[in-house]
Design an enzyme around this catalytic site. Structure first.
Site, PDB file in Angstrom:
ATOM      1  N   GLU A  95     -39.394   2.676  -5.943  1.00 60.05           N
ATOM      2  CA  GLU A  95     -39.551   2.825  -4.488  1.00 60.05           C
ATOM      3  C   GLU A  95     -39.890   4.265  -4.150  1.00 60.05           C
ATOM      4  O   GLU A  95     -39.738   5.156  -4.964  1.00 60.05           O
ATOM      5  CB  GLU A  95     -38.279   2.408  -3.754  1.00 60.05           C
ATOM      6  CG  GLU A  95     -36.984   3.007  -4.288  1.00 60.05           C
ATOM      7  CD  GLU A  95     -36.942   4.509  -4.341  1.00 60.05           C
ATOM      8  OE1 GLU A  95     -37.225   5.139  -3.290  1.00 60.05           O
ATOM      9  OE2 GLU A  95     -36.620   5.078  -5.393  1.00 60.05           O
ATOM     10  N   GLU A 237     -39.810   6.239  -7.670  1.00 55.48           N
ATOM     11  CA  GLU A 237     -41.173   5.741  -7.870  1.00 55.48           C
ATOM     12  C   GLU A 237     -41.291   4.680  -8.971  1.00 55.48           C
ATOM     13  O   GLU A 237     -42.388   4.207  -9.261  1.00 55.48           O
ATOM     14  CB  GLU A 237     -42.150   6.888  -8.198  1.00 55.48           C
ATOM     15  CG  GLU A 237     -42.176   8.003  -7.178  1.00 55.48           C
ATOM     16  CD  GLU A 237     -43.092   9.148  -7.585  1.00 55.48           C
ATOM     17  OE1 GLU A 237     -43.847   8.992  -8.576  1.00 55.48           O
ATOM     18  OE2 GLU A 237     -43.058  10.196  -6.917  1.00 55.48           O
TER      19      GLU A 237
END
Length: 276
Positions: A95, A237
């Site tokens: 994310e 990420e």
């Protein structure tokens, strides 16, 4: 919010850490706009799954409605189903969203009842004063909103759209018997919610790494989860998934390709001389 959408453009142009890792591991990356406060133009690597232009401020009201939370779960499930239909049997979740360690810390506290002070960390690099302010904001929000009765209530009150869509995506991936790779603190908070909804998800999950974010070690301990690696990362990420992926590949190759003692003609007994 400006940094969030700017980072999305960085992903789409191939300039982020996750892009580099995925490129060198042969991993396909898809960016999901779950609710960024920005309108993006179509891009082949961007999935527009926007529920709204950002959540509400949970310091005042629930972050989203129950209908929005349910929509997130359904959207996340649909995305995973489409990916699985391409032939993929493994999926990693990461994310990016500025401020989302606050949502993750709140979810961790209300689901685990671990002291809030232990759940709140530096995020993208807060000072000690700012960390205390962050804790105070969450504590006040919990006093205003109370705790919901169900996992969906709690998710709707304190979650972000990206966390909620990951919940639905993880549940669907496990239902489809895919391998679920979980990244760092925020992604693990999404798993925490999904696990509260269906305990069986644990059987399909690999926890990729232990983040440097303060609450992650305690959260992993609460889940009795053992991450594959600990490299002091705090990138988010999905980078932990990309770094751990070669270990998963090697484990599968080991099981499928290594000769057994029997097939290799090697004795598995130690011969002990009679007069020893």
């Amino acid at each position: 919010q400006e940094v969030t959408y700017q980072m999305v453009y960085n992903f789409l142009s191939g300039g982020a850490a996750i892009n580099v890792f995925c490129k060198h591991q042969g991993i396909k990356i898809k960016v999901v706009d779950a609710g960024v406060n920005h309108q993006f133009q179509p891009h082949p690597d961007l999935i527009i799954s926007k529920v709204a232009q950002g959540t509400a401020n949970f310091a005042k009201d629930p972050a989203m409605s129950i209908d929005q939370a349910q929509s997130c779960i359904e959207r996340g499930a649909q995305i995973v189903e489409e990916i699985q239909n391409t032939g993929s049997n493994i999926i990693g979740f990461g994310e990016m969203g500025i401020g989302n360690t606050t949502a993750a810390s709140a979810l961790m506290h209300v689901f685990t009842e671990i002291d809030l002070h232990e759940c709140v960390g530096r995020g993208t690099g807060l000072s000690q004063e700012s960390i205390l302010h962050k804790e105070k904001v969450i504590r006040n929000a919990i006093a205003i909103n109370k705790n919901g009765d169900t996992p969906l209530d709690k998710l709707a009150t304190y979650g972000g759209f990206e966390i909620a869509q990951m919940v639905g995506a993880m549940l669907k991936a496990a239902e489809l018997k895919m391998v679920v790779m979980v990244d760092g603190f925020i992604t693990t908070s999404a798993f925490l919610v999904a696990h509260a909804m269906d305990k069986n998800i644990f059987d399909y999950t690999i926890f990729c790494h232990q983040s440097e974010e303060k609450g992650h070690n305690l959260l992993l301990g609460f889940l009795h989860a053992k991450p594959l690696i600990n490299l002091s990362m705090r990138l988010g990420e999905g980078t932990g998934c990309a770094v751990a992926y070669p270990i998963v590949k090697m484990a599968i190759a080991f099981i499928n390709e290594m000769a057994s003692f029997e097939s290799a003609g090697v004795s598995n007994k130690e011969e002990i001389p009679v007069n020893a």
